[in-house]
Design a protein around this motif. Structure first.
Motif, short mmCIF file in Angstrom:
data_model
loop_
_atom_site.label_atom_id
_atom_site.label_comp_id
_atom_site.label_asym_id
_atom_site.label_seq_id
_atom_site.Cartn_x
_atom_site.Cartn_y
_atom_site.Cartn_z
N ASP A 212 0.83 -1.20 0.00
CA ASP A 212 0.00 0.00 0.00
C ASP A 212 0.87 1.26 0.00
O ASP A 212 2.10 1.20 -0.01
N ASN A 213 0.22 2.40 0.02
CA ASN A 213 0.96 3.66 -0.09
C ASN A 213 1.70 4.04 1.18
O ASN A 213 2.53 4.96 1.17
N ARG B 127 0.39 -5.81 2.21
CA ARG B 127 -0.90 -6.37 2.58
C ARG B 127 -1.10 -7.68 1.82
O ARG B 127 -0.45 -7.93 0.81
N PHE C 106 -7.78 0.24 0.72
CA PHE C 106 -6.42 0.00 1.19
C PHE C 106 -5.43 1.02 0.63
O PHE C 106 -4.34 1.20 1.19
N ASP C 107 -5.78 1.70 -0.43
CA ASP C 107 -4.89 2.72 -0.97
C ASP C 107 -4.79 3.94 -0.07
O ASP C 107 -3.90 4.78 -0.27
N ASN D 41 6.98 2.16 -0.56
CA ASN D 41 6.45 1.16 -1.49
C ASN D 41 7.47 1.03 -2.63
O ASN D 41 7.73 2.01 -3.33
#
Length: 465
Positions: free
Chosen positions: A33-34, A39, A62-63, A363
């Protein structure tokens, strides 16, 4: 299209059968994710073909998750509505040596109609790689992974709170052989697990901070490099658990000590020829390589919001700590934010560059994609590299740094996020949805830790990565 789908189904069935024969019962499908957290959705191995054909459902929210699992929102993402599909990359399915009975695959994300999710970071990295290829450039990238290992508390490894005193399993000096002797079985198992999984380890050594180690793996295409670093971290984590240890990849494990970096190495090629070994060119750089690195150097203030995405990142970014906190470059200069590594004279493939500022809270798909975008912008505008810097900018006076044109990179996440918000090249490359989601997460992280002391920030984030 139909024949391609049928072929993929057949490949997935064959792969599932092979995994079953190897004793694999479950497959972990990961995305990052960011906030830099890997995840996961897991499926039984026999469901791999179905997942490859129809995907696995997950929420787009989730972002906008933050590192502490809070949920923020951007103009396009947030809330309970919507659904996406995770599609495993069958070419990267890997049986996990550190987790018997498990396999792993990175996943791409699409919407319900089969269109690419505009905030999918892995597809962003792939788009930028393809954009470079369209310009006739091949990029090879690789990461250095640093981590700190401690003894796990009694009982389950996750039982300890953030404030427990750290129990280091090795006490030897920085870079000392003593640490290798003290943890020889553990380090052997780490390298063996990585090798079994197809990860080519170039070197592993003790690092500066207590209990700290670093592993360097072979470069590959940018998407593969990002996949690899996710696999490396989770393998180290799994092997650590099996040895009764805990691994932290956090930028700052203990405030005031040297933190964990995750340096990004990159090299450019055209028609199979290195652009870092051009005879008679300044610093050996072909014009496109020089402009590409110039683009990265110019974009570094904004890139910090990608590669140093946590308030904890800025505890690590201290002058005279080999973290590269000044916006300058140098030849073999470990205090420069962008380091040119010339390589051995007799190595035709030698020579590459290193972005020293990044850490493992980033990320990796965002990191490689954003760096490529910045470099391509440098080529488009024929950006010129300034003169390289020697020595440590941190020991120079303010006037001398100003005379040399050396400025401090952002010292806070707020400042870095402000620079990312104003970066037209990165906005164009990332797109409105991804760019906005990243900024929303950065602003939420800022707000969460706004009143926190350094020790509290380090303790709160120590086991998040």
């Amino acid at each position: 299209m139909g024949s391609r789908a049928a072929q993929q189904r057949q490949e997935a069935r064959q792969l599932a059968a092979r995994l079953s024969a190897e004793g694999v019962r479950n497959v972990a499908l990961t995305w990052v994710d960011n906030a830099g957290i890997a995840r996961v959705k897991t499926i039984p191995a026999e469901r791999l073909a179905a997942a490859a054909e129809r995907g696995v459902g997950m929420s787009p929210v989730f972002d906008v998750f933050t590192s502490d699992d809070a949920i923020t929102a951007s103009d396009h993402l947030g809330g309970p509505d919507g659904d996406l599909r995770l599609f495993p990359d069958l070419e990267r399915v890997t049986t996990l040596a550190g987790q018997p009975g498990w396999a792993w695959a990175p996943a791409d994300r699409y919407d319900q109609l089969g269109l690419p999710h505009p905030a999918c970071q892995r597809q962003f990295a792939r788009r930028m790689t393809e954009r470079a290829a369209a310009a006739g450039l091949e990029l090879r990238m690789g990461f250095e992974t640093e981590w700190v290992v401690t003894r796990a508390p009694a009982g389950h490894p996750a039982a300890a709170g953030a404030d427990e005193p750290l129990d280091y399993p090795c006490t030897g000096p920085a870079y000392g052989m003593t640490r290798v002797v003290e943890l020889s079985d553990y380090l052997r198992d780490v390298t063996e697990a990585l090798s079994v999984q197809g990860i080519d380890v170039l070197q592993l050594h003790p690092e500066y901070a207590p209990g700290q180690f670093e592993v360097t793996t072979a470069p590959g295409d940018p998407v593969r490099a990002a996949d690899d670093v996710v696999l490396v971290r989770e393998t180290i984590r799994a092997v650590s658990v099996r040895h009764g240890l805990r691994a932290s990849f956090a930028p700052s494990v203990v405030a005031g000590q040297v933190g964990n970096g995750c340096h990004l190495h990159l090299s450019l090629y055209r028609d199979g020829t290195s652009l870092h070994r051009t005879p008679d060119a300044p610093w050996g750089l072909a014009p496109d390589a020089s402009a590409f690195l110039g683009g990265i150097l110019g974009a570094l203030p904004a890139l910090l919001a990608i590669g140093c995405p946590s308030p904890a990142s800025y505890l690590r970014l201290q002058p005279s700590h080999w973290a590269g906190v000044y916006q300058c470059w140098g030849v073999e200069n470990r205090e420069a934010a962008l380091r040119l590594i010339t390589g051995a004279p007799d190595d035709p493939d030698g020579g590459h560059a290193e972005v020293k500022t990044f850490d493992a809270a980033a990320n990796p798909y965002l990191a490689v994609g954003a760096v490529i975008a910045a470099g391509l912008h440098g080529i488009e505008y024929a950006t010129r590299l300034p003169e390289p810097q020697t020595g440590d900018p941190g020991v120079l006076g303010v006037r001398e740094r100003a005379r040399r044109g050396i400025v401090r990179l952002p010292a806070t996440l707020t400042e870095a996020a402000d620079r990312l918000e104003k970066s037209a090249p990165l906005y164009e490359a990332m797109g409105e949805v991804l760019h906005g989601a990243v900024l929303a997460v950065r602003r939420a992280e800022e707000a969460h830790f706004a009143e926190s002391e350094d020790d509290a920030i380090a303790a709160a984030t120590r086991w998040r990565w």
